[in-house]
Scaffold this motif. Structure first.
Motif, mmCIF file in Angstrom:
data_model
loop_
_atom_site.group_PDB
_atom_site.id
_atom_site.type_symbol
_atom_site.label_atom_id
_atom_site.label_comp_id
_atom_site.label_asym_id
_atom_site.label_seq_id
_atom_site.Cartn_x
_atom_site.Cartn_y
_atom_site.Cartn_z
ATOM 1 N N GLU A 45 0.832 -1.194 0.000
ATOM 2 C CA GLU A 45 0.000 0.000 0.000
ATOM 3 C C GLU A 45 0.869 1.248 0.000
ATOM 4 O O GLU A 45 1.967 1.264 0.543
ATOM 5 C CB GLU A 45 -0.908 0.006 1.226
ATOM 6 C CG GLU A 45 -1.945 -1.088 1.183
ATOM 7 C CD GLU A 45 -2.946 -0.945 2.308
ATOM 8 O OE1 GLU A 45 -3.101 0.166 2.828
ATOM 9 O OE2 GLU A 45 -3.557 -1.957 2.647
ATOM 10 N N VAL A 46 0.328 2.291 -0.585
ATOM 11 C CA VAL A 46 1.046 3.556 -0.624
ATOM 12 C C VAL A 46 0.941 4.200 0.766
ATOM 13 O O VAL A 46 -0.156 4.339 1.302
ATOM 14 C CB VAL A 46 0.434 4.488 -1.690
ATOM 15 C CG1 VAL A 46 1.139 5.825 -1.697
ATOM 16 C CG2 VAL A 46 0.497 3.825 -3.053
ATOM 17 N N PRO A 47 2.070 4.577 1.362
ATOM 18 C CA PRO A 47 2.008 5.170 2.701
ATOM 19 C C PRO A 47 1.379 6.560 2.666
ATOM 20 O O PRO A 47 1.535 7.306 1.713
ATOM 21 C CB PRO A 47 3.478 5.230 3.125
ATOM 22 C CG PRO A 47 4.252 5.180 1.869
ATOM 23 C CD PRO A 47 3.427 4.429 0.881
ATOM 24 N N THR A 48 0.666 6.886 3.729
ATOM 25 C CA THR A 48 0.074 8.210 3.865
ATOM 26 C C THR A 48 0.676 8.886 5.078
ATOM 27 O O THR A 48 0.910 8.252 6.096
ATOM 28 C CB THR A 48 -1.450 8.123 4.037
ATOM 29 O OG1 THR A 48 -1.728 7.332 5.190
ATOM 30 C CG2 THR A 48 -2.100 7.497 2.829
ATOM 31 N N GLY A 49 0.932 10.157 4.976
ATOM 32 C CA GLY A 49 1.486 10.896 6.096
ATOM 33 C C GLY A 49 2.979 10.712 6.221
ATOM 34 O O GLY A 49 3.642 10.100 5.385
ATOM 35 N N SER A 50 3.497 11.250 7.298
ATOM 36 C CA SER A 50 4.933 11.189 7.554
ATOM 37 C C SER A 50 5.256 10.036 8.498
ATOM 38 O O SER A 50 4.449 9.676 9.347
ATOM 39 C CB SER A 50 5.391 12.510 8.172
ATOM 40 O OG SER A 50 6.736 12.417 8.560
ATOM 41 N N ALA A 51 6.420 9.501 8.338
ATOM 42 C CA ALA A 51 6.855 8.436 9.241
ATOM 43 C C ALA A 51 7.434 9.007 10.525
ATOM 44 O O ALA A 51 7.697 8.278 11.466
ATOM 45 C CB ALA A 51 7.897 7.567 8.558
ATOM 46 N N HIS A 52 7.638 10.303 10.555
ATOM 47 C CA HIS A 52 8.220 10.959 11.724
ATOM 48 C C HIS A 52 7.101 11.485 12.610
ATOM 49 O O HIS A 52 6.622 12.602 12.440
ATOM 50 C CB HIS A 52 9.139 12.099 11.304
ATOM 51 C CG HIS A 52 10.264 11.649 10.431
ATOM 52 N ND1 HIS A 52 11.315 10.909 10.910
ATOM 53 C CD2 HIS A 52 10.490 11.777 9.109
ATOM 54 C CE1 HIS A 52 12.146 10.630 9.926
ATOM 55 N NE2 HIS A 52 11.659 11.145 8.808
#
Length: 138
Positions: A45-52
């Motif tokens: 899946e395409v990630p949404t938002g920031s990983a931080h």
């Protein structure tokens, strides 16, 4: 000298088997590059938002306290196992109990310190916050 040869052979086998398995799997596996495999998540899946994102530090404090008291349990178990045979061997009870009571006492002092500093509380209740602010006001 034959002992060192055996140790060297064991080291060669211990390193050679994993490297050989990695090499064989690199030769045999199919290589199908696609966009889904290059995404961050395994599901494709395409990630949404920031990983931080910010994590609550209380999670780590509770985890560290769990580790400390888990290790305490591991260190108390051998003492419990040898307690009765040591008493039967004639060792005085004070000599047996003193080191372990000192160990548990130090851990208790650490737990009280963590409790008073709020490391054990997951989140503060509004009532506790009001009571603390009333106490600190002159």
């Amino acid at each position: 000298m034959s002992d060192w040869i055996a140790i060297g052979a064991l080291a060669v086998v211990g390193i050679g088997i994993p490297l050989g398995m990695l090499g064989v799997s690199a030769l045999l596996r199919p290589s199908v590059p696609e966009q889904g495999k290059r995404t961050i998540y395994e599901s494709g899946e395409v990630p949404t938002g920031s990983a931080h994102i910010r994590f609550n530090i209380q999670y780590y404090m509770v985890a560290l306290l769990f580790l400390v008291f888990d290790i305490e349990t591991v260190l108390l178990f051998p003492w419990v196992v040898i307690y009765r045979p040591a008493l039967e061997a004639g060792i005085p009870m004070a000599r047996l109990l003193a080191p372990m009571l000192a160990f548990v006492g130090i851990l208790t002092i650490g737990l009280v310190w963590a409790w008073r500093n709020g490391a054990v509380e997951w989140m503060r209740s509004p009532r506790a916050t009001r009571r603390k602010t009333k106490r600190n006001q002159p």
